[in-house]
Design an enzyme around this catalytic site. Sequence first.
Site, PDB file in Angstrom:
ATOM      1  N   LYS A 137      77.100  55.149 154.363  1.00 16.06           N
ATOM      2  CA  LYS A 137      76.325  56.675 154.045  1.00 16.06           C
ATOM      3  C   LYS A 137      77.184  57.850 154.833  1.00 16.06           C
ATOM      4  CE  LYS A 137      74.324  58.519 150.491  1.00 16.06           C
ATOM      5  NZ  LYS A 137      74.348  58.480 149.444  1.00 16.06           N
ATOM      6  N   ASP A 177      77.432  62.791 146.829  1.00 15.80           N
ATOM      7  CA  ASP A 177      75.994  63.128 147.002  1.00 15.80           C
ATOM      8  C   ASP A 177      75.777  64.102 146.988  1.00 15.80           C
ATOM      9  OD1 ASP A 177      73.505  61.301 147.818  1.00 15.80           O
ATOM     10  OD2 ASP A 177      73.404  62.901 148.694  1.00 15.80           O
TER      11      ASP A 177
HETATM   12  P1  NDP Z   1      73.074  68.065 143.669  1.00 16.85           P
HETATM   13  O1  NDP Z   1      73.506  68.256 145.165  1.00 16.85           O
HETATM   14  O2  NDP Z   1      74.056  67.357 142.662  1.00 16.85           O
HETATM   15  O3  NDP Z   1      71.753  68.230 143.553  1.00 16.85           O
HETATM   16  C1  NDP Z   1      70.397  68.271 144.392  1.00 16.85           C
HETATM   17  C2  NDP Z   1      69.899  69.384 143.633  1.00 16.85           C
HETATM   18  O4  NDP Z   1      68.646  69.193 144.136  1.00 16.85           O
HETATM   19  C3  NDP Z   1      69.954  70.302 143.539  1.00 16.85           C
HETATM   20  O5  NDP Z   1      69.375  71.193 142.670  1.00 16.85           O
HETATM   21  C4  NDP Z   1      70.053  71.262 145.160  1.00 16.85           C
HETATM   22  O6  NDP Z   1      69.142  72.251 144.866  1.00 16.85           O
HETATM   23  C5  NDP Z   1      68.391  70.257 144.931  1.00 16.85           C
HETATM   24  N1  NDP Z   1      67.492  70.087 146.548  1.00 16.85           N
HETATM   25  C6  NDP Z   1      68.561  68.950 147.310  1.00 16.85           C
HETATM   26  N2  NDP Z   1      67.775  69.183 148.056  1.00 16.85           N
HETATM   27  C7  NDP Z   1      67.054  69.903 148.238  1.00 16.85           C
HETATM   28  C8  NDP Z   1      64.800  70.094 149.094  1.00 16.85           C
HETATM   29  N3  NDP Z   1      65.507  69.896 150.317  1.00 16.85           N
HETATM   30  N4  NDP Z   1      64.353  70.488 148.156  1.00 16.85           N
HETATM   31  C9  NDP Z   1      64.105  70.428 146.804  1.00 16.85           C
HETATM   32  N5  NDP Z   1      65.618  70.453 145.840  1.00 16.85           N
HETATM   33  C10 NDP Z   1      66.560  70.164 147.227  1.00 16.85           C
HETATM   34  O7  NDP Z   1      73.013  65.947 144.251  1.00 16.85           O
HETATM   35  P2  NDP Z   1      72.688  64.845 143.081  1.00 16.85           P
HETATM   36  O8  NDP Z   1      72.390  65.157 142.130  1.00 16.85           O
HETATM   37  O9  NDP Z   1      74.212  64.859 143.479  1.00 16.85           O
HETATM   38  O10 NDP Z   1      71.254  64.186 144.142  1.00 16.85           O
HETATM   39  C11 NDP Z   1      70.304  64.743 144.242  1.00 16.85           C
HETATM   40  C12 NDP Z   1      69.355  63.120 144.773  1.00 16.85           C
HETATM   41  O11 NDP Z   1      70.314  62.021 143.885  1.00 16.85           O
HETATM   42  C13 NDP Z   1      69.999  63.014 145.852  1.00 16.85           C
HETATM   43  O12 NDP Z   1      68.979  61.785 146.187  1.00 16.85           O
HETATM   44  C14 NDP Z   1      71.099  62.107 146.005  1.00 16.85           C
HETATM   45  O13 NDP Z   1      71.040  60.988 147.527  1.00 16.85           O
HETATM   46  C15 NDP Z   1      70.744  60.732 144.317  1.00 16.85           C
HETATM   47  N6  NDP Z   1      71.752  60.109 144.291  1.00 16.85           N
HETATM   48  C16 NDP Z   1      72.588  61.081 143.564  1.00 16.85           C
HETATM   49  C17 NDP Z   1      73.381  59.349 143.195  1.00 16.85           C
HETATM   50  C18 NDP Z   1      74.469  60.428 142.873  1.00 16.85           C
HETATM   51  O14 NDP Z   1      75.793  59.673 141.893  1.00 16.85           O
HETATM   52  N7  NDP Z   1      75.334  62.037 142.346  1.00 16.85           N
HETATM   53  C19 NDP Z   1      73.330  58.852 143.672  1.00 16.85           C
HETATM   54  C20 NDP Z   1      72.758  58.236 143.851  1.00 16.85           C
HETATM   55  C21 NDP Z   1      71.597  59.059 143.993  1.00 16.85           C
HETATM   56  P3  NDP Z   1      69.620  73.669 145.548  1.00 16.85           P
HETATM   57  O15 NDP Z   1      70.452  73.778 144.921  1.00 16.85           O
HETATM   58  O16 NDP Z   1      68.147  74.555 145.705  1.00 16.85           O
HETATM   59  O17 NDP Z   1      69.706  72.682 146.900  1.00 16.85           O
END
Ligand code: NDP
Length: 459
Positions: A137, A177
């Site tokens: 990662k 991510d």
């Molecule tokens: P994105 O960047 O596309 O979206 C992240 C979302 O989560 C946004 O809505 C963001 O809001 C919110 N968020 C991030 N940090 C925080 C926080 N500290 N508190 C509250 N809301 C938060 O990321 P992904 O959708 O790709 O990833 C989301 C999760 O899924 C992560 O944990 C990632 O590790 C996991 N994941 C993702 C994969 C993928 O294929 N993309 C695969 C497996 C797991 P804001 O815009 O306000 O920051």
Amino acid sequence: MLERNLEEKGFEMTYVDEVFDWVKEKNPGEKEFHQAVKEVLESLEPAIEKHPELKKHKMLERIVEPERQLMFRVPWQDDQGEIHVNRGFRVQFNSAIGPYKGGLRFHPSVYLGIIKFLGFEQVFKNALTGLAMGGGKGGSDFDPKGKSDIEVMRFCQSFMQELFRHIGPDCDVPAGDIGVGGREIGYLFGQYRKIMNQFHAGVLTGKGLDYGGSLIRPEATGYGCTYFVVEMLKDRGLDLKDKVCTVSGSGNVAQYTTEKINQLGGKVVTLSDSNGFIYDPDGVTFGEKFDFFLELKQIRRGRIKEYADKFNVDYYSNKRPWEIKCDIAFPSATQNEIEVNDAQTLIDNGVIAVGEGANMPSTIDAINLFLEAGVAFGPAKAANAGGVATSGLEMSQNSLRLAWEREEVDKRLHGIMVNIHKSARVAAEKYGAPGNLVVGANIAGFMKVARSMMAQGLI
Ligand code: NDP
């Protein structure tokens, strides 16, 4: 110290306790890494008992130590000409079963402890997919929010200027991510290609369709998590139809979880970002609402509050959606977003299943509460493995120089999620914890990597 405390209290120190104590001492201040290690190690107790060779080979000590950790300077210039310096990371955790594989996270909260927790989880998750992928990662404390496209491009180019020497299609294959989506992968791939003067399609996954990406990769984590929940429901004679679902986040995972839930007849009533959540009791239904949501997040990169303004629904500032009554919760934003009081509220409101789309979204106490209450709990490393699994399928297509149809990739993704659920369920039964998919997923993933490491000698 821990040993003495335990002895004073009349407890005998177990192998797992010893290793966890050692991890905390060796990795001070990395609290997310400690949490991820604790959750895995504790659930491995039945495997350690059944296979004494694991202790003899010091498998726990070896598996918690990354093979390599890289930290580097990332200087870049903003649109006003001012210079900024961020820190870049790549933790190459384990390559016993395949090249390092795992995403890059760009978020201001990123430091070594976050990248190590994600890398550690990734090792077991990738093993569970059944594909030949090790775990790694990376990322940076760079915040892409509010930056222009050109600033993001400059940052990605500078980041790759160092990362390129450590990655490769048979060595280490990063992906997206939090904060790293199709735009960032495009800039990173372009810079890698320019430096290397080689079109190594398989060096990054999550690429655009025109230059080596796979259909269904953007959808894969959300679709996969929903497929996993469907399997858990099936075990209880239930399905998704008419189920009320709370989803957190509004990024990649939340978007395609929402799409798949809608397709399967469920109703998504919440979405969130780091500023608050929206509550739409009628659901984020297909048509105007879902289209607005995707356009808002994917094109305009706006805030979720705009959905509440547009459709005249409630918006709760600085809150998480777990107080809303639901049948199924899909935490899809970030780590530790379901704490023990949130879990209690969900249980009191009658939740029947939780599918972890995000990585480590539930604290250990919250997980234990769900399990004690008999909630069907899909742990992240199993439930959200669809993303990396489809990255694995993207790598296969890149090697074959072929592009599979949408239906073909979706069918494979679905098959992989059904298998992951089955492996976790079977391992849980075999090791004396029937129905506990946390124990099942951890042991199934761990045993595959541990067996491979033992077979390959002390390296
Ligand atoms: P994105 O960047 O596309 O979206 C992240 C979302 O989560 C946004 O809505 C963001 O809001 C919110 N968020 C991030 N940090 C925080 C926080 N500290 N508190 C509250 N809301 C938060 O990321 P992904 O959708 O790709 O990833 C989301 C999760 O899924 C992560 O944990 C990632 O590790 C996991 N994941 C993702 C994969 C993928 O294929 N993309 C695969 C497996 C797991 P804001 O815009 O306000 O920051």
